[in-house]
Each structure stands twice: as structure tokens, then as C-alpha cells.
Design a protein around this motif. Sequence first.
Motif, PDB file in Angstrom:
ATOM      1  N   LEU A 153       0.853  -1.246   0.020  1.00 51.13           N
ATOM      2  CA  LEU A 153       0.037  -0.008  -0.092  1.00 51.13           C
ATOM      3  C   LEU A 153       0.917   1.195  -0.233  1.00 51.13           C
ATOM      4  N   VAL A 154       0.683   2.251  -0.874  1.00 51.68           N
ATOM      5  CA  VAL A 154       1.758   3.465  -1.073  1.00 51.68           C
ATOM      6  C   VAL A 154       0.399   4.502  -0.427  1.00 51.68           C
ATOM      7  N   ALA A 155       1.424   5.320   0.502  1.00 50.00           N
ATOM      8  CA  ALA A 155       0.679   6.394   1.140  1.00 50.00           C
ATOM      9  C   ALA A 155       1.563   7.714   0.814  1.00 50.00           C
ATOM     10  N   LEU A 156       0.863   8.782   0.651  1.00 48.96           N
ATOM     11  CA  LEU A 156       1.164  10.068   0.693  1.00 48.96           C
ATOM     12  C   LEU A 156       0.248  11.097   1.070  1.00 48.96           C
ATOM     13  N   HIS A 157       0.920  12.485   1.123  1.00 50.43           N
ATOM     14  CA  HIS A 157      -0.239  13.477   1.614  1.00 50.43           C
ATOM     15  C   HIS A 157      -1.069  14.011   0.115  1.00 50.43           C
ATOM     16  N   HIS A 158      -0.471  14.279  -0.957  1.00 53.29           N
ATOM     17  CA  HIS A 158      -1.160  14.812  -2.146  1.00 53.29           C
ATOM     18  C   HIS A 158      -1.329  13.550  -2.977  1.00 53.29           C
ATOM     19  N   PRO A 159      -2.838  13.697  -3.468  1.00 52.66           N
ATOM     20  CA  PRO A 159      -3.152  12.668  -4.469  1.00 52.66           C
ATOM     21  C   PRO A 159      -2.543  12.915  -5.574  1.00 52.66           C
ATOM     22  N   PRO A 160      -2.239  11.820  -6.384  1.00 56.84           N
ATOM     23  CA  PRO A 160      -1.675  11.762  -7.765  1.00 56.84           C
ATOM     24  C   PRO A 160      -2.832  11.363  -8.617  1.00 56.84           C
ATOM     25  N   PHE A 161      -4.024  11.900  -8.360  1.00 54.05           N
ATOM     26  CA  PHE A 161      -5.394  11.304  -9.116  1.00 54.05           C
ATOM     27  C   PHE A 161      -6.164  12.595  -8.758  1.00 54.05           C
ATOM     28  N   PRO A 162      -7.013  12.744  -9.912  1.00 51.07           N
ATOM     29  CA  PRO A 162      -8.120  13.919  -9.551  1.00 51.07           C
ATOM     30  C   PRO A 162      -9.354  13.274  -8.787  1.00 51.07           C
ATOM     31  N   VAL A 163      -9.985  14.289  -8.079  1.00 51.00           N
ATOM     32  CA  VAL A 163     -11.006  13.692  -7.169  1.00 51.00           C
ATOM     33  C   VAL A 163     -12.415  14.544  -7.634  1.00 51.00           C
ATOM     34  N   GLY A 164     -12.365  15.260  -8.649  1.00 52.10           N
ATOM     35  CA  GLY A 164     -13.523  15.806  -9.324  1.00 52.10           C
ATOM     36  C   GLY A 164     -13.728  17.300  -8.651  1.00 52.10           C
ATOM     37  N   THR A 165     -12.932  17.646  -8.083  1.00 47.18           N
ATOM     38  CA  THR A 165     -13.114  19.036  -7.515  1.00 47.18           C
ATOM     39  C   THR A 165     -12.145  19.819  -8.133  1.00 47.18           C
ATOM     40  N   ALA A 166     -12.302  20.864  -8.848  1.00 46.11           N
ATOM     41  CA  ALA A 166     -11.304  21.367  -9.640  1.00 46.11           C
ATOM     42  C   ALA A 166     -10.162  22.017  -9.156  1.00 46.11           C
ATOM     43  N   TRP A 167     -10.509  22.917  -8.035  1.00 50.16           N
ATOM     44  CA  TRP A 167      -9.455  23.754  -7.378  1.00 50.16           C
ATOM     45  C   TRP A 167      -8.512  22.671  -6.471  1.00 50.16           C
ATOM     46  N   LEU A 168      -9.228  21.729  -5.941  1.00 49.60           N
ATOM     47  CA  LEU A 168      -8.197  20.735  -5.471  1.00 49.60           C
ATOM     48  C   LEU A 168      -7.270  19.902  -6.413  1.00 49.60           C
TER      49      LEU A 168
END
Length: 257
Positions: A153-168
Motif C-alpha cells: 500500500l503506497v501512502a502520501l499526502h498529495h493525491p496523484p489522481f483527480p477527485v473531481g473538485t477542480a481547485w483541489l
Amino acid sequence: MSVIPPNGPRLLQITDTHLFADPATEQAGILPEARFQATLRAMAPWAVSADGLLHTGDLVHDGSDEAYQRLRQALISLDLPGLVMPGNHDDRAGLQAAFADGPVSAARTLRIGDWTLIGLDSLQTGEVPGHLDVAELAALDRALADCSTAYCLVALHHPPFPVGTAWLDAIGLDNPGALFQRLAGDYRVRAVVCGHVHMAFDGHANGCRTLATPATAAQFLAGAEGFAIDRGPPAFRWLDLRADGGIDTGVVRVSGA
């Protein structure tokens, strides 16, 4: 919500606690300390049947030693081995000093049953988006090469994928391709787990399951065009790491916080 019986080694994830030196400090209209303490109490019965703990960044908001030490003692009270990693609000040196050793640490890896947790540092000092530099990517390569368990399992703070909220999505990991290039085709890597977005997310990117977890501090409003607060409660995530490589998981919202 009652504790669900574990189906394999259980990992508890907490993220974005945003603590301050002064526990009475407000941020985004809430008291991060009070919400964290409520979450900690809610996690305690889950910790009895758990095997590990993960904090995916923004441990503190002001970089203070006082907040790091208070958080460290609180996490240790759950009596679980754990990993912590920095977020964009963290002070890397302060975090590493506070979590240099002990049951909950800033180590690179943690073994839970037949799974290995690999923690990554995506902090860019003075910047909001995350980045995995050459040294951090090399550390990931070494961790994968040294991994002797069936799954990771790889864990980090910043998501390397979109979550569907543009500013995030604009302030996530700025070089996700470099990460997924290393994970592609490695059957052992079953998910990437993140914080930073202050909301729940469960999806897939580049053939890998992707998970993000609500904060214990203020939540962000999913789908908002710009910065917007969701007045929902704090939360944590449980993950049961199954023997077949699957992951059962859910988010527990903390009522009365």
C-alpha cells in the motif's frame, strides 16, 4: 457506528489534523484540536482490533514543536505501530524530529501482516501542490525492491489522481506520472492512499485503486468551483487488508464533534 469485525490485518488512517501550538486556536471556523480529540476517542474501540496506524500529512498547521509533541503522544495512546508523512502545512525537520523513532514514526515502511505500507514525502517547502523529487522516487524504487510481502500500500499526502473538485485537483501531486510509472504492472501495489483533499474518495487511476480520506479538521465541499467548506463532521478511515490482495474499507464520521 459499531466496530465492524476485521477481515484481515486492519489499518486505521487519520489525516489533516492541522493542530496548533495553542489547542484553543480556531481555523476555518472550527477547533481542530477538539475535532481531533473527538476522532481519537472514536478510533479507540477500533484500535483494539487494528494492527497499524497511518497519518497522511498536515499533522500540524503552524509547524510548532508543541503541536507535534502533543499529536505524537495522542497517536501513541492508540497502542498501534504507525507511519506519519508530511503535508504542505508541515515543517519537515520538526516532523522528523518528533517522529524520529518509537511505535509511530516517520519511517519509510511498516509491515502489517503480509502487507507493506510505503510512505512517501510529497512536501514542497513553501508550496501547496506536492512533488516527488528524484531522491524520493529513488527511495520508492528501493522500498519496492526490498519488499518481501505479497502486497503493498503506497501512502502520501498529495493525491496523484483527480477527485473531481477542480481547485483541489490543481493542487495535488504535480508529477503523478513519475509515481505511476513505477507502480504500473507491479501486482503487489493494491492502492494509493492520500489526504490533502479533506473529503472521501474511492476510485481508480492507471489501473490502481485510489483512496482519499476526510480530515479531522475542516472538510472541503466536493465539486465546489472554488474553496468552500463542508460543515460535516471529522472522520477517519479503516482498511482491512485481505489475504487475497483485496481491501475492504470505509469512512467513519464522528458524531458530536
